[in-house]
Scaffold this motif. Sequence first.
Motif, short mmCIF file in Angstrom:
data_model
loop_
_atom_site.label_atom_id
_atom_site.label_comp_id
_atom_site.label_asym_id
_atom_site.label_seq_id
_atom_site.Cartn_x
_atom_site.Cartn_y
_atom_site.Cartn_z
N UNK A 174 0.82 -1.22 0.00
CA UNK A 174 0.00 0.00 0.00
C UNK A 174 0.85 1.26 0.00
N UNK A 175 0.30 2.32 -0.58
CA UNK A 175 0.96 3.62 -0.57
C UNK A 175 1.21 4.03 0.89
N UNK A 176 2.43 4.46 1.18
CA UNK A 176 2.79 4.89 2.52
C UNK A 176 3.43 3.80 3.37
N UNK A 177 3.32 2.54 2.94
CA UNK A 177 3.96 1.45 3.69
C UNK A 177 5.45 1.43 3.39
N UNK A 178 6.21 0.76 4.25
CA UNK A 178 7.67 0.79 4.13
C UNK A 178 8.22 -0.59 3.82
N UNK A 179 9.34 -0.58 3.13
CA UNK A 179 10.05 -1.83 2.85
C UNK A 179 11.55 -1.54 2.97
N UNK A 180 12.27 -2.49 3.55
CA UNK A 180 13.72 -2.34 3.70
C UNK A 180 14.40 -3.23 2.67
N UNK A 181 15.20 -2.62 1.80
CA UNK A 181 15.93 -3.34 0.77
C UNK A 181 17.41 -3.35 1.14
N UNK A 182 17.97 -4.54 1.26
CA UNK A 182 19.40 -4.68 1.52
C UNK A 182 20.12 -4.72 0.19
N UNK A 183 21.02 -3.76 0.00
CA UNK A 183 21.64 -3.54 -1.31
C UNK A 183 23.14 -3.78 -1.22
N UNK A 184 23.64 -4.52 -2.22
CA UNK A 184 25.08 -4.71 -2.38
C UNK A 184 25.53 -3.89 -3.57
N UNK A 185 26.58 -3.12 -3.36
CA UNK A 185 27.12 -2.26 -4.42
C UNK A 185 28.62 -2.50 -4.51
N UNK A 186 29.11 -2.57 -5.74
CA UNK A 186 30.52 -2.88 -5.93
C UNK A 186 31.41 -1.92 -5.14
N UNK A 194 15.75 2.19 3.39
CA UNK A 194 14.33 2.26 3.75
C UNK A 194 13.59 2.99 2.63
N UNK A 195 12.63 2.30 2.02
CA UNK A 195 11.89 2.87 0.89
C UNK A 195 10.41 2.92 1.26
N UNK A 196 9.80 4.08 1.08
CA UNK A 196 8.38 4.26 1.37
C UNK A 196 7.61 4.17 0.05
N UNK A 197 6.74 3.18 -0.03
CA UNK A 197 5.99 2.96 -1.27
C UNK A 197 5.07 4.15 -1.57
N UNK A 198 4.88 4.40 -2.87
CA UNK A 198 4.06 5.55 -3.26
C UNK A 198 3.49 5.31 -4.65
N UNK A 199 2.56 6.15 -5.05
CA UNK A 199 2.03 6.13 -6.41
C UNK A 199 3.01 6.89 -7.28
N UNK A 200 3.36 6.30 -8.41
CA UNK A 200 4.41 6.86 -9.25
C UNK A 200 3.81 7.38 -10.54
N UNK A 201 3.97 8.65 -10.78
CA UNK A 201 3.50 9.25 -12.02
C UNK A 201 4.52 8.98 -13.11
N UNK A 202 4.08 8.36 -14.18
CA UNK A 202 5.01 7.95 -15.22
C UNK A 202 4.91 8.86 -16.44
N UNK A 203 5.18 10.14 -16.22
CA UNK A 203 5.37 11.01 -17.37
C UNK A 203 6.80 10.78 -17.82
N UNK A 204 7.01 10.11 -18.94
CA UNK A 204 8.36 9.62 -19.24
C UNK A 204 9.32 10.65 -19.79
N UNK A 205 8.87 11.89 -20.04
CA UNK A 205 9.72 12.85 -20.72
C UNK A 205 9.89 14.12 -19.90
N UNK A 206 11.15 14.52 -19.76
CA UNK A 206 11.50 15.85 -19.24
C UNK A 206 12.28 16.54 -20.34
#
Length: 419
Positions: A174-186, A194-206
Motif C-alpha cells: 500500500x501507498x505509505x507502507x515501508x520496505x527495507x531493501x538490503x543492497x550490495x554495491x561494488x 528504507x523505501x516508502x511505497x508511493x504512487x508513481x506518475x510515469x510522465x516519461x519525458x522531461x
Amino acid sequence: MRKQIPSIKRLIILLVWIVVGLGTLASPALALTDEQKFLSEVWRVVDRAYIDDTFNHQNWWLVREKLLKKPLENREQTYEVIQQMLTSLDDPFTRLLKPDQYRTLQTSTSGELTGVGLQIALDGEKGKLRVIAPIAGSPADKAGIQPADTISKIDGVSTEGLSLDEAADRMRGPVGSRVILTVEREGRAPSDFLVVRDRIALNPVIADLRTVNKPGSGEPVKIGYIRLSQFNANATTEVAHAISRLEEQGAEAYILDLRSNPGGLLQAGIDIARFWLDQGTIVYTVNRQGVIGSFEAMGQALTSDPLIVLVNQGTASASEILAGALKDNKRATLVGERTFGKGLIQSLFDLSDGSGLAVTVAKYETPNHTDINKLGINPDVTIPLDSIRSDEVGTQADRQYATAVELLTTDSMVAAGAP
C-alpha cells in the motif's frame, strides 16, 4: 466342409479382434480437470511462440505429460507447477504473471504505477536480483538505489532463489507502507535502504532548452535536453511534442538522455528512432525459424541537428534498440557507459483466468547485425557515471552530461549537423 472350418474360425476371431480394437480406440479419453486444462493452455502458448524450438534442449511434450500427472488441487498449486515448467527454459523473461501482476504490468506501460519504482532483472550467471534502473523520481530513486545494484534481501528475506515476480510481489504494498531493501554495491559493504511505497506518475519525458556558451568565443549554442525514462504508452507522443517545441524555440543541437531507462514498449522505441532518422534500418528481429524481419525509417525526421545520446548500465531493451539504431546509422554519438544488454523481445499473451504470459518470441540485432544480448552496446565516448544526487542529473555536476555539452559546443560538431 471340414477344410472351411478353420477359415471360418479365423474369420470369427478376426472380427472379434476388430470389434474389440475399435471399441478400445473409440473409448473416451480421461477428461482433464480445470487445472490440467489451464496448465495445458500455458504449455501450448510456449510451444507455439517460444524462440528456442529445442526448449532449452528438452522434450517439451514430455515436460507437459509429467506435470499433468502431478496432483493439481487449486489454482495456486497450478501456478507453482507452471513456474517450474517455465524455469526449465532457463529464461527469466519468459514468465507467468498472476492476475494482479498482469494488471500492474499493464498499468505501468499505460503510464501509472504504485510501488517502489524499480526495474529489476535476474543476473543469469550469478542468479542474483539486479537493479536495471530506478524510475526517475520514484521512492527507490529518492532513496538512492542505483543501476547495477544487487538486492540481496527484501525486509530481511533473502532474494536468492526468488523469481522476478516473487521479488516484485515482496516489494509491492500500500501507498505509505515501508520496505527495507538490503543492497550490495561494488566496492561497498551491504547496506539497508528504507523505501516508502508511493504512487508513481510515469510522465516519461522531461525536456527543456538550454543556452550554453562556446569555449573561447562565448558564442551561445541552444541545446535541447530530452530525458526519456521509459517507453510507455505516452512516450512516443511526448517525445514528438518535445522535439517540435524545442525546434520552435531554436534548438541547434540535442542531448537525448536514455540513462537508467529500462525499456518498455518495442513499438515506442522504433517510432522514436524515426523522429531522428530520415532513412535506414532501425532494428532487425530474428524469430525461432531464423527468419529475419526489419523495421525501417521511412519518412522525414523531425530534426537533423547534432545529437548526443547518454547511456549507462541501466539503459536496456527498447532503449538499446533506439541507441543502437542511432549509433549504427551514424546519426548520434553515444556517451556514457556500456548498456545493460537485453537483446530479447517478449510478447504478452492473455490467459483464460485473467493472468498473463510473457514469452520470449524473438531476439533483435542492431542495424549492423550486432547481437547485444548479455553484451550491451559500447558508447563512442566512455565516461563513468559518478555518484550524484537525483537533482544533479543533467547539470554540470553530471560528468556524462557535461561531456555531451562539451562535444556539442565544438565548432566541428555544430557545423557538421551530425556526428
